[in-house]
Design an enzyme around this catalytic site. Structure first.
Site: not given
Ligand code: PEP
Length: 259
Positions: A10, A12, A102, A104, A171, A177, A217
Site C-alpha cells: 500500500n 498510500k 483502511h 486512515e 491491521e 506506520g 510495520s
Molecule cells: C498500512 O498502511 O496498511 C501499513 C500497514 O503501513 P506500515 O507498513 O507502514 O505500518
C-alpha cells in the site's frame, strides 16, 4: 487448505506516476534476478489513482506477473460524485484488487463500517477483489479483548455482502506506520478470530480459502514470524513497500526463512 500467500504494498499518497514506473520496474527486475516464483507468493502493489494507468501499461507491455489494485473506490457505480472513482473504472484498467476500510480512511474520512460494507459490495459487483481492512486500538484490545473490535467491523461486511472472494487485512492501529509491529502471536489470535467469523457467516467453503493478511510495520526482518502462523496468509505493507529492494525481500520471505 493451502492458500496462495499475498504480499501487498500500500503506497498510500506516495510516488507519482513516473516514480511508480521506476519502482515497479525495479521490483520486477529484483524479483526476476532472484528467480521469483509468483505462483508461490503473489505480489501486488496499490499505487495512488493517478499512477494506475502507467502501472497497468508497464505490467501489460512487459508481461509482468506483479498485480495491482487501488487504495479506495466509491460505493456508487457512477454519477454526480465529484472526486470519487467507480469500481467500473478500476476494472476497465485491469485492476485485480481494491483496498477498502483502511484505518486512515476510517479515521480521516469518517468511513463507517456501513460505508466499508457498501464499498466492499461495490468492489465485488465490479469483479474486483476487495482487501477489507479491520483493526483495533490497543485500548480496544485491552478493554474488550483480542479481536473483538476487528470482528465487529468485519461482521458488518459479512452480514450485508453475499459470500464472495475477499481478502481481509488485520491491521492493529498502533502498529500502522509506528515501527512497532504486533507480535506474531497477537496477530494470529486476531486472524483466527476473523476466520471463525467468516466461517460462521459464510460457511467453511468460503472461510477456508479466504486470505487473511497482517499489516502494521512489516519489514523483511519480521515477515517470517508472521508467515509461520496458520491463519496469516500474507501482509499488507505500507512504508516498506516504497523501497523496491525491501519490498522484494519481504516477498521472498520463504527464501530467507526457509519456509
Ligand atoms: C498500512 O498502511 O496498511 C501499513 C500497514 O503501513 P506500515 O507498513 O507502514 O505500518
Amino acid at each position: 487448505m493451502s492458500r496462495t500467500a499475498l504480499i501487498a504494498g500500500n503506497w498510500k499518497m506516495n510516488l507519482d506516476h513516473l516514480q511508480a514506473i521506476a519502482t515497479v520496474q525495479k521490483l520486477a527486475w529484483t524479483l526476476k534476478d532472484a528467480h521469483y516464483d509468483y505462483d508461490g507468493v503473489e505480489v501486488a502493489v496499490f499505487p495512488p489513482f493517478t499512477d494506475l494507468r502507467s502501472v497497468q501499461t508497464l505490467i501489460s507491455a512487459d508481461k509482468l506477473q506483479i498485480r495491482f489494485g487501488a487504495q479506495d473506490l466509491s460505493e456508487h457505480d457512477g454519477g454526480a460524485y465529484t472526486g470519487d472513482i467507480s469500481g467500473a473504472f478500476l476494472k476497465a484498467l485491469d485492476a485485480a484488487y481494491v483496498i477498502v476500510g483502511h484505518s486512515e480512511r476510517r479515521t480521516m474520512h469518517g468511513e463507517t463500517d456501513e460505508i466499508v460494507a457498501a464499498k466492499t459490495a461495490a468492489a465485488v459487483r465490479h469483479g474486483l477483489v476487495p482487501v477489507v481492512c479491520v483493526g483495533e486500538t490497543m485500548e480496544d484490545r485491552t478493554a474488550r479483548g483480542a479481536g473483538v473490535v476487528p470482528v465487529e467491523q468485519l461482521q458488518v461486511v459479512l452480514d450485508s455482502v453475499a459470500p464472495a472472494d475477499i481478502v481481509v487485512a488485520y491491521e492493529p492501529v498502533w502498529a500502522i506506520g509506528s515501527g512497532q509491529a504486533a507480535t506474531a502471536e497477537q496477530a494470529q489470535e486476531d486472524c483466527s478470530a476473523l476466520r471463525r467469523a467468516i466461517q460462521t457467516a459464510w460457511g467453511d467453503e468460503r472461510a477456508a480459502p479466504t486470505r487473511i493478511l497482517y499489516g502494521g510495520s512489516v519489514k523483511s526482518g519480521n515477515i517470517a514470524s508472521f508467515m509461520r502462523e496458520p491463519d496469516i496468509d500474507g501482509a499488507l505493507v505500507g512504508g516498506a513497500s516504497l523501497d523496491a529492494t525491501e519490498f522484494a525481500a519481504i516477498a521472498r520471505y520463504k527464501h530467507h526463512v526457509g519456509r
